[in-house]
Design a protein around this motif. Structure first.
Motif, PDB file in Angstrom:
ATOM      1  N   ALA A  60       0.819  -1.210   0.000  1.00 40.87           N
ATOM      2  CA  ALA A  60       0.000   0.000   0.000  1.00 40.87           C
ATOM      3  C   ALA A  60       0.856   1.264   0.000  1.00 40.87           C
ATOM      4  N   LEU A  61       2.092   1.165   0.492  1.00 45.25           N
ATOM      5  CA  LEU A  61       3.027   2.293   0.471  1.00 45.25           C
ATOM      6  C   LEU A  61       3.718   2.462  -0.871  1.00 45.25           C
ATOM      7  N   ASN A  62       3.685   1.435  -1.690  1.00 44.19           N
ATOM      8  CA  ASN A  62       4.454   1.390  -2.926  1.00 44.19           C
ATOM      9  C   ASN A  62       3.587   1.809  -4.108  1.00 44.19           C
ATOM     10  N   PRO A  63       3.869   2.948  -4.743  1.00 43.85           N
ATOM     11  CA  PRO A  63       3.039   3.412  -5.859  1.00 43.85           C
ATOM     12  C   PRO A  63       3.030   2.477  -7.065  1.00 43.85           C
ATOM     13  N   VAL A  64       4.026   1.582  -7.179  1.00 49.27           N
ATOM     14  CA  VAL A  64       4.073   0.675  -8.319  1.00 49.27           C
ATOM     15  C   VAL A  64       3.930  -0.787  -7.888  1.00 49.27           C
ATOM     16  N   ALA A  65       3.278  -1.009  -6.748  1.00 50.55           N
ATOM     17  CA  ALA A  65       2.977  -2.375  -6.317  1.00 50.55           C
ATOM     18  C   ALA A  65       1.855  -2.958  -7.167  1.00 50.55           C
ATOM     19  N   GLU A 102       6.940 -12.206 -16.962  1.00 51.70           N
ATOM     20  CA  GLU A 102       7.422 -12.684 -15.662  1.00 51.70           C
ATOM     21  C   GLU A 102       8.353 -11.681 -14.972  1.00 51.70           C
ATOM     22  N   ASP A 103       8.779 -10.656 -15.683  1.00 53.52           N
ATOM     23  CA  ASP A 103       9.722  -9.690 -15.111  1.00 53.52           C
ATOM     24  C   ASP A 103       9.147  -8.290 -14.906  1.00 53.52           C
ATOM     25  N   TRP A 104       8.091  -7.933 -15.624  1.00 51.58           N
ATOM     26  CA  TRP A 104       7.620  -6.542 -15.635  1.00 51.58           C
ATOM     27  C   TRP A 104       6.124  -6.436 -15.357  1.00 51.58           C
ATOM     28  N   ASN A 105       5.771  -5.362 -14.641  1.00 50.08           N
ATOM     29  CA  ASN A 105       4.382  -4.952 -14.449  1.00 50.08           C
ATOM     30  C   ASN A 105       4.152  -3.608 -15.118  1.00 50.08           C
ATOM     31  N   LEU A 106       2.907  -3.347 -15.441  1.00 49.01           N
ATOM     32  CA  LEU A 106       2.471  -2.020 -15.877  1.00 49.01           C
ATOM     33  C   LEU A 106       1.448  -1.539 -14.866  1.00 49.01           C
ATOM     34  N   ILE A 107       1.661  -0.326 -14.318  1.00 49.14           N
ATOM     35  CA  ILE A 107       0.793   0.217 -13.289  1.00 49.14           C
ATOM     36  C   ILE A 107       0.126   1.489 -13.808  1.00 49.14           C
ATOM     37  N   SER A 108      -1.187   1.495 -13.832  1.00 51.02           N
ATOM     38  CA  SER A 108      -1.959   2.670 -14.248  1.00 51.02           C
ATOM     39  C   SER A 108      -2.440   3.425 -13.008  1.00 51.02           C
ATOM     40  N   ARG A 109      -2.116   4.720 -12.922  1.00 47.38           N
ATOM     41  CA  ARG A 109      -2.551   5.567 -11.805  1.00 47.38           C
ATOM     42  C   ARG A 109      -3.254   6.784 -12.380  1.00 47.38           C
ATOM     43  N   THR A 110      -4.502   6.993 -11.962  1.00 51.59           N
ATOM     44  CA  THR A 110      -5.339   8.094 -12.460  1.00 51.59           C
ATOM     45  C   THR A 110      -5.689   9.024 -11.315  1.00 51.59           C
ATOM     46  N   ILE A 111      -5.696  10.327 -11.582  1.00 49.29           N
ATOM     47  CA  ILE A 111      -6.161  11.308 -10.601  1.00 49.29           C
ATOM     48  C   ILE A 111      -7.232  12.165 -11.263  1.00 49.29           C
ATOM     49  N   LEU A 112      -8.472  12.017 -10.803  1.00 47.97           N
ATOM     50  CA  LEU A 112      -9.601  12.809 -11.284  1.00 47.97           C
ATOM     51  C   LEU A 112     -10.062  13.721 -10.156  1.00 47.97           C
ATOM     52  N   PRO A 113      -9.827  15.047 -10.258  1.00 46.71           N
ATOM     53  CA  PRO A 113     -10.212  15.954  -9.171  1.00 46.71           C
ATOM     54  C   PRO A 113     -11.636  16.491  -9.330  1.00 46.71           C
ATOM     55  N   SER A 120      -1.144   8.550 -15.321  1.00 40.07           N
ATOM     56  CA  SER A 120       0.244   8.097 -15.337  1.00 40.07           C
ATOM     57  C   SER A 120       0.302   6.596 -15.577  1.00 40.07           C
ATOM     58  N   VAL A 121       1.310   6.170 -16.316  1.00 44.61           N
ATOM     59  CA  VAL A 121       1.536   4.755 -16.585  1.00 44.61           C
ATOM     60  C   VAL A 121       3.000   4.453 -16.267  1.00 44.61           C
ATOM     61  N   PHE A 122       3.225   3.479 -15.369  1.00 44.07           N
ATOM     62  CA  PHE A 122       4.575   3.115 -14.957  1.00 44.07           C
ATOM     63  C   PHE A 122       4.901   1.702 -15.436  1.00 44.07           C
ATOM     64  N   PHE A 123       6.052   1.549 -16.076  1.00 39.75           N
ATOM     65  CA  PHE A 123       6.610   0.225 -16.352  1.00 39.75           C
ATOM     66  C   PHE A 123       7.592  -0.064 -15.223  1.00 39.75           C
ATOM     67  N   SER A 124       7.355  -1.155 -14.489  1.00 38.14           N
ATOM     68  CA  SER A 124       8.115  -1.401 -13.270  1.00 38.14           C
ATOM     69  C   SER A 124       8.579  -2.854 -13.185  1.00 38.14           C
ATOM     70  N   PRO A 125       9.860  -3.092 -12.895  1.00 36.37           N
ATOM     71  CA  PRO A 125      10.325  -4.474 -12.677  1.00 36.37           C
ATOM     72  C   PRO A 125       9.625  -5.088 -11.469  1.00 36.37           C
ATOM     73  N   LYS A 126       9.357  -6.376 -11.546  1.00 36.09           N
ATOM     74  CA  LYS A 126       8.693  -7.053 -10.430  1.00 36.09           C
ATOM     75  C   LYS A 126       9.610  -7.217  -9.235  1.00 36.09           C
ATOM     76  N   LYS A 127      10.920  -7.296  -9.482  1.00 29.74           N
ATOM     77  CA  LYS A 127      11.871  -7.507  -8.397  1.00 29.74           C
ATOM     78  C   LYS A 127      12.642  -6.217  -8.117  1.00 29.74           C
ATOM     79  N   PRO A 128      12.929  -5.939  -6.837  1.00 31.91           N
ATOM     80  CA  PRO A 128      13.770  -4.787  -6.506  1.00 31.91           C
ATOM     81  C   PRO A 128      15.186  -4.964  -7.039  1.00 31.91           C
ATOM     82  N   THR A 129      15.955  -3.876  -7.038  1.00 30.17           N
ATOM     83  CA  THR A 129      17.366  -3.957  -7.394  1.00 30.17           C
ATOM     84  C   THR A 129      18.133  -4.699  -6.291  1.00 30.17           C
TER      85      THR A 129
END
Length: 271
Positions: free
Chosen positions: A34-39, A77-88, A112-121
């Motif tokens: 819940a703290l991670n914007p790209v979880a 198996e390595d990447w997620n795509l995260i969609s984040r929308t803000i409608l005020p 916003s659209v984030f391409f994010s690796p599933k595993k941390p560095t």
């Protein structure tokens, strides 16, 4: 965009010790996600912000309710795509003289659209990057830039020993500004550094700023947010409530000043 950690403490009667341990581990993982914007976590935050001392008179007030659905998608198996929308949804009063002092309606949407690796560095950092899009969805010309915008966005964070630290950023430029539009071109940099600590009962205490620099006006909007967030369940549904004050460290002359506050409610849908 405020970023939120949820906390929960609940009792399950008649559950064996191993099952309780599994439940606790599940709650701890949910708190981290819940703290991670790209979880990879479906969520529906609804965030209410109240600000004061606005407009030429200094007596104006504005409330903004942000509806912010987060939708994760698995690419491979390595990447997620995260969609984040803000409608005020905006309600403002006393910001100008005459018949246009009060407005209520929908503002412009940020997608916003984030391409994010599933595993941390190897050093434990989580990151994501992609495009951000400004959509001129405002229902009133005074609530909208009346322009499409596009630019990059990125986030990086690290979670360890109860601490979460990181930064979310984007920049938006106008795509279709013309001399016929009486609004200034969109040229905005957004920076949101954040820091929070989670207790063993999954209560979060945090601070962030949501600073925007307007390169056309050469002005900052810089609220500092303090917040406490609680995760809990109703039946099997996890959700959270967040509240805290905000203080405007800097803003344009007719922008918000002094203290305001934020309250947020979030539904969480673990996979």
């Amino acid at each position: 965009m405020g970023i939120k950690l949820r906390s929960t403490l609940f009792i399950l009667t008649g559950v064996s010790a191993p099952a309780a341990v599994v439940a606790a581990d599940s709650q701890a993982e949910l708190a981290k996600q819940a703290l991670n914007p790209v979880a990879a976590l479906y969520s529906l935050p609804v965030q209410y912000n109240w600000n004061q001392k606005m407009g030429s008179s200094g007596n104006g007030i504005r409330s903004v309710t942000n509806i912010q659905p987060v939708l994760p998608f698995t690419l491979n198996e390595d990447w997620n795509l995260i969609s984040r929308t803000i409608l005020p949804i905006v309600d403002q009063h006393g910001l100008a003289t005459g018949g246009f002092a009060d407005q209520s309606g929908v503002g412009d949407t940020t997608q916003s659209v984030f391409f994010s690796p599933k595993k941390p560095t190897e050093s434990g950092w989580v990151w994501g990057a992609g495009p951000a899009l400004l959509l001129p969805t405002g229902s009133d010309k005074r609530l909208s830039s009346e322009q499409w915008g596009l630019g990059p966005t990125a986030v990086a964070l690290k979670q360890a020993n109860g601490w979460t630290k990181g930064i979310l950023a984007n920049h938006l430029w106008s795509l279709d500004h013309s001399s016929a539009n009486d609004k200034a071109p969109v040229n905005l940099t957004y920076l949101q550094p954040f820091l929070s600590y989670t207790t063993e009962s999954y209560t979060s205490f945090g601070i962030n700023t949501e600073s925007t620099y307007d390169w056309e006006a050469k002005e900052w909007d810089m609220p500092i947010n303090l917040f406490v967030t609680q995760l809990f369940k109703v039946g099997r549904q996890p959700m959270s409530i967040q509240a805290g004050p905000r203080y405007w460290a800097d803003s344009p002359e007719d922008g918000a000043h002094g203290w305001g506050f934020r309250v947020a409610y979030t539904l969480l849908f673990p996979k």
